[in-house]
Design an enzyme around this catalytic site. Structure first.
Site, PDB file in Angstrom:
ATOM      1  CB  SER A  72      32.075  51.755  36.375  1.00  0.00           C
ATOM      2  OG  SER A  72      32.821  52.929  36.397  1.00  0.00           O
ATOM      3  CG  HIS A  88      36.034  50.944  35.963  1.00  0.00           C
ATOM      4  ND1 HIS A  88      35.125  51.359  35.042  1.00  0.00           N
ATOM      5  CD2 HIS A  88      36.701  49.910  35.387  1.00  0.00           C
ATOM      6  CE1 HIS A  88      35.237  50.637  33.943  1.00  0.00           C
ATOM      7  NE2 HIS A  88      36.185  49.747  34.127  1.00  0.00           N
ATOM      8  CG  ASP A 129      36.032  48.467  30.687  1.00  0.00           C
ATOM      9  OD1 ASP A 129      36.345  47.779  29.707  1.00  0.00           O
ATOM     10  OD2 ASP A 129      36.484  48.268  31.836  1.00  0.00           O
TER      11      ASP A 129
END
Lengths: 202, 271
Positions: A18, A45, A138
């Protein structure tokens, strides 16, 4: 080529990241030696509105083709598949990818948890999961699934991460086999790919 | 929690098909299994047999199950460039027709039905269209017919409308009521909703334009083939089909029957 018994036969590498992970991934991909014998799936992401250009950003190595797969795309060795913006990327079976527009998971679509967990079901102990820098949890549950299904798990060393939250969340779940600086992640992928017997069953 | 066993569960597909005329056997397994696991984690059953028994005996429960395991996320003007292409490349093909027939296959909660109706109004074509919108799931059809959506989707829908080249303001087409907003009902004056299972494969009418965006991704290649065949049989000559940006018609065995109108946005025209 002889392989030690303890070395696993890895058929797929999945990488999640991310915040701050794009430069890290560029470094990893440019360090991959020619002759990559496995596919690598990348789930990052990114901003929903920034849907174009990731392929170019990650095309840093002339030996490997980077692509955003379409639905039911076939998994081929030597390729890097990047989850398209605003879709979840699932591993349907050992040969096929699929996409989904399901609800966001951990405020994310694509969600690393979805990619990792479906990959772990399809590839079991032949999967390696790697989590990079990130400011979101996540990926931690997904990496745990990789571990539970017998795969090998690694995270980028939180001390060198711009955002250590994501790898730490995985370490807290006690599902991480290896905590590595980026240079060692590159070596790990190269060793995995090169020790794999050629012409295996893809 | 009852554990999901994909192989065992697949033996029920035939029963579902006979009893409810819904066929899951062509669904893409990774997503389907994930959704079933999710369903089992939300609803608590004492045993697997209780769950299976309820699926086979309770129609309402089966409807709820379908609703929760199928994916109904959608947006107005999702992928604005696609709607721009529909405005610029597809509508001009049908402008001269005395009547235009449109099918939304897998319309979910109706956001794309309203998007298309708005586009047709703005292009001065709405009065000569007839639109059929179908979905597998009765509940989402109810939502589509009500046209009432939660406020939190509004910002995205407004932005998509602007990026899709909307000529006015999205607020010209809805009325706001606190936590929700309701689309003007006149947008549905030429729309008919119907429950229909794409996997049944039976053509029921002919159309000039078919929309089926982000539905095929939940099907395996075999079922995708059947649905493309269904679309081919449901299109008038020179009719167009619009699928999702990341879906591909290239696997369809009769792909050569189509021309690509816009490769990027996955818009095809029957030759």
């Amino acid at each position: 080529m002889n392989r030690r018994k303890s070395e696993r036969n890895i058929s797929l590498v999945v990488i999640g990241g991310s915040a701050g992970s794009i430069p890290v991934l560029r470094k990893i991909l440019s360090g991959i030696k020619p002759g990559l014998r496995i596919p690598i799936i990348v789930c990052l992401h990114r901003m929903k509105s920034v849907s174009e250009g990731i392929q170019e950003v990650l095309s840093v190595n002339a030996h490997i083709k980077v692509m955003e797969p379409e639905d039911k795309e076939e998994l081929l060795e030597g390729r890097i598949y990047v989850a398209p913006s605003n879709y979840h990327l699932l591993i349907e079976n050992r040969r096929t990818l699929s996409l989904s527009t399901e609800e966001m998971v951990n405020y994310s679509r694509p969600s690393i948890d979805i990619t990792f967990s479906t990959a772990s079901i399809a590839f079991r102990q032949e999967l390696m999961g790697i989590l990079l820098t990130g400011a979101n949890k996540d990926g931690a549950a997904g990496l745990e699934m990789v571990k539970l299904n017998g795969g090998l798990t690694a995270v980028q060393d939180p001390d060198e991460c711009i955002a250590p939250y994501m790898p730490r969340a995985a370490i807290e779940r006690k599902c991480v086999d290896l905590v590595l600086p980026v240079d060692d992640i590159i070596k790990l992928i190269n060793r995995t790919s090169l020790t794999r017997p050629p012409a295996t069953c893809f | 929690m009852v554990k999901h066993d994909p192989e065992k569960f697949a033996t029920l597909f035939e029963d579902f098909r006979k009893k409810y005329r819904v066929d899951f056997s062509g669904y893409a397994s990774a997503s389907l299994n994930r959704r079933i696991e999710r369903f089992l984690s939300i609803h608590h059953f004492v045993s697997e047999s209780e769950f299976v028994e309820k699926l086979l005996s309770d129609h309402l429960f089966f409807d709820l199950f379908i609703k929760e395991i199928t994916v109904n996320t959608t947006e107005m003007f999702r992928d604005p460039e696609c709607w721009m292409a529909v405005r610029e490349k597809v509508l001009p093909l049908v402008t001269g027709y005395p009547g235009i027939r449109i099918w939304h296959a897998g319309c979910s909660s109706g956001e794309e039905v309203y998007s298309m109706a708005i586009l047709l109004k703005e292009e001065g074509l709405y009065d000569k269209v007839s639109i059929v919108a179908t979905d597998l799931n009765r509940d989402v059809i109810q939502t589509a017919m009500s046209g009432t959506y939660g406020r939190k989707s509004l910002e995205l829908n407004e932005e998509n409308y602007r990026r899709a080249g909307g000529r006015f303001a999205l607020s010209d087409y809805y009325s706001s009521n606190g936590t929700s907003y309701t689309m003007n009902s006149e947008l549905l004056s030429r729309v008919k909703f119907m429950k229909f299972d794409l996997s049944s494969g039976m053509p029921f009418s002919k159309f000039d334009i078919i929309f089926c965006r982000n539905v095929l991704i939940y099907f395996n290649k075999g079922l995708q083939e059947n649905v493309f065949k269904l679309f081919r049989e449901s299109l008038f000559k020179r009719g167009s089909v619009v699928i999702g940006k990341k879906e591909s018609m290239a696997y369809y065995s009769d792909f050569s029957a189509f021309n690509e109108i816009n490769l990027q946005e996955k818009i095809y025209q029957l030759k």
